[in-house]
Motif scaffolding. Structure first.
Motif: not given
Length: 400
Positions: A12-13, A45-54, A56-60, A72-82
């Protein structure tokens, strides 16, 4: 033909996440929790760290930055090998993170679902960043850079995005019509969004009135939503100025984040209604439940609503609801009051709708639809899409 079931792995993005009070974040959280109950293996997948969201879903969590002057926050996805092992990608927003989800699906040939939560044509009128993003995307795609799969030069940017998804979910019939008007070629399913259960009020009506410095008989007109142009707050404030001519004891309470606080406060000052307007900001849902009970009427002036969870919450609180969008009124004639989208006419309808405070009113949720019912329908759609492609290891099996 039968589908051999294994747990669906869902990516989910989204550019938004609870505790943000917008309808996308709330409905996505409600659906996600229900999907987890059904055994879906999902990752948000969302631009929020664990301390800034509530959530209960698994968040990357991906990097993000607060947008200057926005809520709101602007997310910035970087290229990853994963390479995330998804069977289906579900995109809920068209900000940087949502668009990254689309490209993740396209590059890996995964089925992608897009829920059309936002009236993009209305929002682009009020947000320069949306206009800029669409313009830049169009320039890049025409130059052959990162164009969506199936890109066609003769289509608009929005049409090209819609052509490149496997399924579009419309939360309402209104959205289905909007998609048709946009020239959407992808299959479309109308699936109403769920909402999170409203907790018991954490604050009493008497305490709310004390905090707002109001008398026990002062009628409260409640508006819930972001204070920004696409919510038609100018009409709301102008109509309230007219309402004060016939109900000078009324108070307008505007609950929500400040999309453009300076513009709103300037308009309040220009209309001379400041002493009868309260803006408590974004409230926790337990406190918001108390505000619904305290309200003598709720008004929705926006004509850009795609799911309007506020309308369902107001009805659950037994609160009179006034709307100016014919789509929000259609099919709800027993619980909603329609008003013209102009200040004098709207004020007249609100004046007739306001009634004496009822201290015996209780919160009686009537959630439509139930999150689990919504999730079951979503899961059937995911399985149908995943069965049309070779499965990822451990994912949904192909039709056999």
């Amino acid at each position: 033909m039968t589908l051999s079931y294994r747990p669906v792995r869902l990516g989910i993005y989204s550019d938004t996440l609870v505790p943000r009070a917008d309808g996308v974040a709330v409905s996505m959280e409600a659906a996600g929790r229900a999907l987890c109950e059904l055994g879906v293996q999902l990752e948000v997948v969302a631009p929020y760290k664990s301390k800034s969201h509530q959530s209960t879903l698994p968040i990357r969590s991906v990097p993000g930055a607060d947008a200057w002057g926005r809520d709101y926050r602007l997310g910035m996805l970087r290229p990853t090998r994963n390479k995330p092992e998804y069977d289906v990608v579900h995109v809920h927003t068209l900000g940087p993170v949502g668009v990254a989800g689309l490209y993740t699906a396209w590059r890996r040939d995964l089925p992608v679902v897009l829920t059309w939560h936002t009236d993009l044509e209305v929002y682009r009128q009020h947000y320069a960043e949306i206009r800029l993003a669409m313009w830049l995307a169009g320039k890049a795609w025409r130059a052959g850079l990162g164009a969506p799969r199936g890109y066609q030069n003769g289509c608009t940017e929005v049409q090209n995005l819609l052509r490149a998804v496997d399924l579009v979910i419309a939360p309402t019939a209104k959205v289905e019509q909007q998609l048709d008007d946009l020239g959407c070629e992808a299959p479309t399913v109308v699936l109403p969004s769920p909402t999170l259960p409203m907790p018991a009020p954490s604050v009493s009506v008497a305490e709310i009135r004390r905090q707002l410095n109001l008398g026990v008989q002062d009628p409260i007109l409640l508006s819930v939503g972001r204070l920004s142009g696409e919510k038609n707050d100018e009409l709301l404030l102008q109509s309230f100025a007219e309402l004060l001519k016939i109900r000078p004891d009324a108070c307008l309470v505007m609950v929500g984040g400040y999309g453009d606080r300076r513009r709103v406060t300037q308009l309040v000052d220009r209309l001379g209604i400041g002493p009868r307007v309260r803006m408590p900001g974004v409230l926790p849902r337990a406190e918001l439940a108390g505000y619904y009970l305290a309200a003598d009427a709720v008004v929705i002036c926006s004509i850009s609503e795609t799911q309007s969870l506020v309308a369902h919450e107001a009805e659950a609180a037994g609160c009179p609801l006034v709307v100016v969008d014919p789509w929000l009124y259609r099919g709800h004639e027993r619980t909603r009051t329609f008003a013209p989208a102009e200040p004098v006419g709207l004020a007249a309808v609100i004046g007739k709708t306001l009634r004496a405070p009822d201290s015996t009113r209780r919160w009686a949720p009537r959630y439509r639809p139930a999150p689990l019912e919504h999730a079951e329908k979503l899961l059937a759609l995911y399985e149908g899409l995943a069965s049309q492609r070779p499965p990822a290891p451990g994912g949904v099996a192909a039709v056999g």
